[in-house]
Design a protein around this motif. Structure first.
Motif, short mmCIF file in Angstrom:
data_model
loop_
_atom_site.label_atom_id
_atom_site.label_comp_id
_atom_site.label_asym_id
_atom_site.label_seq_id
_atom_site.Cartn_x
_atom_site.Cartn_y
_atom_site.Cartn_z
N PHE A 53 0.84 -1.20 0.00
CA PHE A 53 0.00 0.00 0.00
C PHE A 53 0.88 1.25 0.00
O PHE A 53 0.64 2.19 -0.75
CB PHE A 53 -0.95 0.01 1.21
N TYR A 54 1.92 1.25 0.84
CA TYR A 54 2.82 2.41 0.90
C TYR A 54 3.59 2.56 -0.42
O TYR A 54 3.74 3.67 -0.94
CB TYR A 54 3.79 2.28 2.07
N GLU A 55 4.07 1.44 -0.96
CA GLU A 55 4.80 1.49 -2.24
C GLU A 55 3.93 2.12 -3.32
O GLU A 55 4.40 2.94 -4.11
CB GLU A 55 5.22 0.08 -2.68
N ASP A 56 2.65 1.75 -3.35
CA ASP A 56 1.74 2.23 -4.40
C ASP A 56 1.25 3.65 -4.15
O ASP A 56 1.09 4.44 -5.08
CB ASP A 56 0.50 1.32 -4.51
N ASN A 57 0.96 3.96 -2.87
CA ASN A 57 0.25 5.21 -2.55
C ASN A 57 1.09 6.29 -1.89
O ASN A 57 0.73 7.46 -1.92
CB ASN A 57 -0.95 4.90 -1.64
N GLY A 58 2.18 5.88 -1.22
CA GLY A 58 3.05 6.89 -0.59
C GLY A 58 2.63 7.27 0.81
O GLY A 58 3.18 8.21 1.39
N TYR A 59 1.65 6.56 1.37
CA TYR A 59 1.27 6.82 2.76
C TYR A 59 0.69 5.54 3.37
O TYR A 59 0.31 4.62 2.65
CB TYR A 59 0.25 7.96 2.86
N LEU A 60 0.65 5.49 4.69
CA LEU A 60 0.10 4.33 5.40
C LEU A 60 -0.50 4.82 6.71
O LEU A 60 0.17 5.49 7.50
CB LEU A 60 1.22 3.32 5.69
N LEU A 61 -1.76 4.49 6.92
CA LEU A 61 -2.48 4.93 8.13
C LEU A 61 -2.53 3.79 9.14
O LEU A 61 -2.96 2.68 8.81
CB LEU A 61 -3.89 5.37 7.73
N ILE A 62 -2.07 4.06 10.36
CA ILE A 62 -2.11 3.07 11.44
C ILE A 62 -3.09 3.57 12.50
O ILE A 62 -2.93 4.67 13.03
CB ILE A 62 -0.70 2.86 12.08
N LYS A 63 -4.10 2.77 12.79
CA LYS A 63 -5.14 3.19 13.73
C LYS A 63 -4.64 3.14 15.18
O LYS A 63 -3.84 2.28 15.54
CB LYS A 63 -6.38 2.27 13.62
N LYS A 64 -5.12 4.07 15.99
CA LYS A 64 -4.90 4.06 17.46
C LYS A 64 -3.46 3.74 17.86
O LYS A 64 -3.21 2.90 18.72
CB LYS A 64 -5.84 3.04 18.14
N LEU A 65 -2.51 4.43 17.24
CA LEU A 65 -1.10 4.12 17.53
C LEU A 65 -0.61 4.83 18.79
O LEU A 65 0.15 4.28 19.57
CB LEU A 65 -0.23 4.51 16.33
N VAL A 66 -1.07 6.07 18.98
CA VAL A 66 -0.61 6.87 20.13
C VAL A 66 -1.73 6.91 21.17
O VAL A 66 -2.89 7.12 20.84
CB VAL A 66 -0.20 8.30 19.68
N SER A 67 -1.36 6.70 22.44
CA SER A 67 -2.36 6.56 23.50
C SER A 67 -3.04 7.89 23.83
O SER A 67 -2.46 8.97 23.65
CB SER A 67 -1.70 6.02 24.78
N ASP A 68 -4.25 7.78 24.36
CA ASP A 68 -4.99 8.98 24.81
C ASP A 68 -4.19 9.73 25.87
O ASP A 68 -4.19 10.95 25.91
CB ASP A 68 -6.35 8.58 25.41
N GLU A 69 -3.50 8.98 26.76
CA GLU A 69 -2.73 9.61 27.85
C GLU A 69 -1.62 10.51 27.26
O GLU A 69 -1.44 11.63 27.70
CB GLU A 69 -2.06 8.55 28.75
N ASP A 70 -0.90 9.97 26.28
CA ASP A 70 0.16 10.77 25.65
C ASP A 70 -0.42 12.01 24.98
O ASP A 70 0.12 13.11 25.12
CB ASP A 70 0.95 9.94 24.63
N ILE A 71 -1.52 11.83 24.27
CA ILE A 71 -2.12 12.97 23.56
C ILE A 71 -2.57 14.05 24.54
O ILE A 71 -2.37 15.24 24.31
CB ILE A 71 -3.27 12.48 22.65
N GLU A 72 -3.13 13.63 25.67
CA GLU A 72 -3.54 14.62 26.67
C GLU A 72 -2.34 15.38 27.23
O GLU A 72 -2.41 16.57 27.49
CB GLU A 72 -4.34 13.96 27.81
#
Length: 291
Positions: A15-34
């Motif tokens: 997907f990355y080779e073809d499109n140039g991006y890759l989306l990973i769900k829920k990678l960073v925790s809510d605690e870190d974001i807060e």
């Protein structure tokens, strides 16, 4: 564009080779974001003042809101802010970054974006662009951006818009779009955008992280809501990348503009683009080789 690794599935790599991006769900925790959100608020209120950070404001709102997050649309170069810089060292982020850069990883460019509500002025529309335009280092395929949504991002509040597959093209000429009075300093865009190229709006939930190639053409729309759309990002590069001279290239005018800003801010006499990047760059994994 990807390196052999034990993390990405065959489908993800393809997907990355073809499109140039890759989306990973829920990678960073809510605690870190807060924690990042709290630190951003402290910077807006001037409770902390990280050295070297560039705090970009919408000056037209200052009389109305004073010092607050309602005025600050971006904190750039937060490498000296210990709390925000934690983002660039998160093991869950770096393990993905390594799939693109290899084991020796430099954090090159950091940003926390606070996309302000925007109506008719379209001040915070970021024109379609390629990030490599700003970077005097190569090869492009060993550079990757990690961009994490700090709350849901969708078409209403100005999510990222990408043109899949454009990472396979070359670096195109950039400059200020012809939207008189509507662009922020250094918000360069493609001078010749192909409107026919398909666009994908990346709808993301809090903690979702997209990794993308520096030649991928992307931008973001305006925030039509009354809320603030926050995201945190870092451009990483292999420390084996090397600096190039941008003289006589499409990046030359950028070097002049940035050097002028640095001269004014620090009273420096002669500044090259690579000096500015050298100052920002931090080793986050492995060993420092060239950058």
């Amino acid at each position: 564009y990807t390196l052999d690794n034990d993390l990405l599935t065959t489908e993800q790599r393809q997907f990355y080779e073809d499109n140039g991006y890759l989306l990973i769900k829920k990678l960073v925790s809510d605690e870190d974001i807060e924690r990042f959100r709290r630190e951003f608020t402290r910077i807006c209120k001037r409770e902390v003042n990280p050295p070297g950070a560039m705090i970009m404001k919408d000056e037209s709102l200052r009389s109305q809101f004073g010092q607050s997050e309602k005025v600050v649309n971006k904190v750039q170069d937060f490498q000296e802010d210990e709390e925000l810089f934690r983002y660039c060292t998160l093991p869950e982020v770096l393990k993905y970054v390594e799939c693109f850069t290899g084991p020796n990883i430099m954090a090159m460019h950091t940003m926390l974006i606070n996309k302000l509500p925007d109506s008719d002025k379209q001040t915070f529309l970021h024109p379609m662009h390629q990030d490599l335009h700003y970077f005097p280092f190569r090869p492009a395929s060993r550079i990757v951006c990690a961009w994490t949504a700090m709350e849901r991002a969708d078409q209403d509040n100005g999510c990222l818009v990408v043109q899949p597959g454009t990472h396979k093209t070359t670096l195109k000429p950039h400059g200020y779009p012809k939207w008189e009075g509507k662009t922020n300093k250094l918000f360069h865009g493609l001078l010749d955008e192909d409107e026919k190229t398909p666009k994908v709006h990346l709808v993301m939930e809090k903690g979702d992280t997209v990794f993308f190639h520096p030649l991928l053409i992307h931008g973001s729309g305006i925030n039509k809501t009354s809320g603030f759309r926050k995201s945190i990002s870092c451009h990483f590069a292999s420390s084996e990348c090397y600096y190039i001279d941008v003289k006589n290239t499409t990046q030359e005018h950028l070097e002049k503009e940035l050097a002028e800003m640095v001269r004014k801010k620090y009273n420096a006499t002669s500044v090259e683009l690579k000096d500015i990047w050298n100052f920002r760059a931090r080793l986050v994994q492995g060993e420092r080789i060239n950058l």
